[in-house]
Design an enzyme around this catalytic site. Structure first.
Site, short mmCIF file in Angstrom:
data_model
loop_
_atom_site.label_atom_id
_atom_site.label_comp_id
_atom_site.label_asym_id
_atom_site.label_seq_id
_atom_site.Cartn_x
_atom_site.Cartn_y
_atom_site.Cartn_z
N THR A 87 8.29 -3.14 -19.05
CA THR A 87 8.01 -1.81 -19.57
C THR A 87 8.70 -1.55 -20.90
O THR A 87 9.76 -2.12 -21.18
CB THR A 87 8.49 -0.74 -18.56
OG1 THR A 87 8.39 0.57 -19.14
CG2 THR A 87 9.94 -0.96 -18.17
N ASN A 137 1.77 2.43 -22.96
CA ASN A 137 1.08 3.37 -22.06
C ASN A 137 -0.27 2.81 -21.62
O ASN A 137 -1.24 2.86 -22.39
CB ASN A 137 0.90 4.73 -22.75
CG ASN A 137 2.20 5.49 -22.86
OD1 ASN A 137 3.13 5.00 -23.50
ND2 ASN A 137 2.28 6.66 -22.26
N THR A 146 1.99 2.70 -2.71
CA THR A 146 1.42 3.47 -3.81
C THR A 146 0.02 3.00 -4.19
O THR A 146 -0.70 3.69 -4.90
CB THR A 146 2.32 3.42 -5.06
OG1 THR A 146 2.48 2.06 -5.48
CG2 THR A 146 3.69 4.02 -4.78
N TYR A 154 14.85 3.11 -14.00
CA TYR A 154 13.60 2.36 -14.02
C TYR A 154 13.63 1.29 -15.11
O TYR A 154 13.40 0.11 -14.85
CB TYR A 154 12.42 3.31 -14.23
CG TYR A 154 11.12 2.60 -14.58
CD1 TYR A 154 10.57 1.66 -13.72
CD2 TYR A 154 10.46 2.87 -15.78
CE1 TYR A 154 9.39 1.01 -14.04
CE2 TYR A 154 9.28 2.23 -16.10
CZ TYR A 154 8.75 1.30 -15.24
OH TYR A 154 7.59 0.65 -15.57
N HIS A 161 0.52 10.42 -15.72
CA HIS A 161 0.05 9.94 -17.01
C HIS A 161 -0.81 10.99 -17.71
O HIS A 161 -1.60 11.70 -17.08
CB HIS A 161 -0.74 8.64 -16.84
CG HIS A 161 0.10 7.50 -16.38
ND1 HIS A 161 -0.43 6.31 -15.93
CD2 HIS A 161 1.44 7.36 -16.29
CE1 HIS A 161 0.55 5.49 -15.60
NE2 HIS A 161 1.69 6.10 -15.80
N ALA A 210 3.99 -5.39 -8.62
CA ALA A 210 4.44 -4.42 -7.62
C ALA A 210 5.78 -3.83 -8.05
O ALA A 210 6.74 -4.57 -8.27
CB ALA A 210 4.57 -5.09 -6.26
N GLY A 242 15.20 13.58 -22.66
CA GLY A 242 15.10 12.13 -22.77
C GLY A 242 13.79 11.62 -23.33
O GLY A 242 13.65 10.41 -23.52
N LEU A 247 0.81 -1.22 0.00
CA LEU A 247 0.00 0.00 0.00
C LEU A 247 0.84 1.27 0.00
O LEU A 247 0.35 2.35 0.35
CB LEU A 247 -0.99 0.02 1.18
CG LEU A 247 -2.01 -1.13 1.21
CD1 LEU A 247 -2.94 -0.96 2.42
CD2 LEU A 247 -2.81 -1.20 -0.07
#
Length: 332
Positions: A118, A171, A36, A142, A190, A75, A283, A34
């Site tokens: 991703t 996305n 996020t 990331y 987003h 997660a 970037g 929890l």
């Protein structure tokens, strides 16, 4: 009926995956700290365990208490800018904790592992649409943390028989069409929810980063895939794991610019999107569009909510009905 563990099931994509699994009649155990996510995002019918994936003993206890048919690991920390400032934290959360979960799964006899990865693993692509064979060259911690976990899973298959699917999201957007779940981030980064919140008066005017890209209208182009289609893809890959591990790009295969997204919000809402133009962010590539041909060919998965207006409409309905999102987040 099967039994699945979903880490991050209180988050955006995770909660929609849990809904999809429950709708199909499966049993679901959600593990989320929890930090996020939101407790109220976990659908009724799922078993909820508040735990952090750094807690190795807790993970071992969970796998001892339940026998899972597969693990869905969603997660993670996912803010690119934050990862540039806190690279070691991102490696710990997105790599070390992912390894912890994989080790617990192997120890518990669960040898199917679906990783939320991703498009950031590709960095700045040399061409679009991006296929799975494109060079992986992350430009932020990331993306690197996710790529390293993909590579660790490849070794885990050869050493332990752990078969994995690394799903490279482009996305994620939209919300459950039935209004049972939506997108609630703090901070919200987003584009679609930011545009909607600005239009509803719940956020400042939308800031457009860059209007001079080499794109049809000068704004950046991205591939938006509906969150329910992402959820369906997680389930669609499970039979494919019988043949071995896979990596798939997940997108609609069509790009939409920032201005096109704003126009869709205006069509859906009947209101103007308040906005201001600014310089590019360092970037940010001009265009990121996926080729999803491989997952379509090998699993039969197809986006069922491919229209940009439909994606935006489901998101608009959620935010209009939930101006405070899920409400106050519980302390981790």
């Amino acid at each position: 009926m099967a039994r699945y563990l979903v880490s991050g099931g209180a988050g955006y994509v995770g909660s929609h995956l849990v809904l999809t699994l429950l709708d199909a009649g499966h049993e679901v155990v959600v593990v989320d700290d929890l930090s996020t996510g939101h407790r109220n995002a976990v659908p009724p019918g799922a078993t909820f365990i508040q735990a952090n994936l750094s807690e190795r003993r807790r993970l071992d206890d969970i796998f001892a208490a339940w026998k899972f048919d597969a693990v869905f690991h969603l997660a993670a920390l996912s803010l690119v800018g934050e990862s540039m400032q806190q690279p070691l934290r991102y490696c710990r959360e997105n790599l070390a904790n992912s390894v912890n979960l994989a080790e617990a799964a192997v120890k518990g006899g669960c040898l199917k592992y679906v990783l939320s990865s991703t498009a950031a693993v590709f960095g700045v692509p040399k061409s679009v649409p991006i296929t799975e064979e494109a060079e992986t060259s992350p430009v932020n911690p990331y993306g690197l943390s996710k790529l390293m976990m993909e590579q660790a899973l490849a070794w885990a298959e050869s050493a332990h028989g752990l078969r994995s699917a690394s799903l490279r999201y482009f996305n994620a957007a939209g919300a459950d069409p039935l209004g049972r779940a939506g997108e609630d981030h703090d901070p919200e980064t987003h584009l679609i929810p930011r545009a909607i919140m600005a239009t509803l008066g719940h956020a400042p005017p939308l800031h457009v980063f860059g209007t001079d890209y080499d794109t049809p209208d000068g704004t950046a182009v991205r591939d938006y895939v509906h969150v329910m289609d992402l959820a369906a893809a997680h389930i669609a890959v499970l039979p494919r794991l019988e043949q071995g591990s896979v990596r798939y790009n997940l997108g609609n295969g069509a790009g939409h610019s920032v201005r096109e997204v704003m126009a869709a919000v205006e069509r859906v809402s009947g209101r103007k999107v308040p906005h201001e133009n600014g310089p590019r962010r360092a970037g940010d590539p001009p265009a990121l569009v996926a080729s999803s041909a491989l997952i379509r060919a090998e699993t039969g998965w197809r986006p069922q909510h491919a229209s940009l207006d439909e994606i935006v409409r489901t998101a608009w309905n959620w935010h209009a009905a939930h101006p405070q999102g899920y409400g106050a987040r519980e302390a981790a």
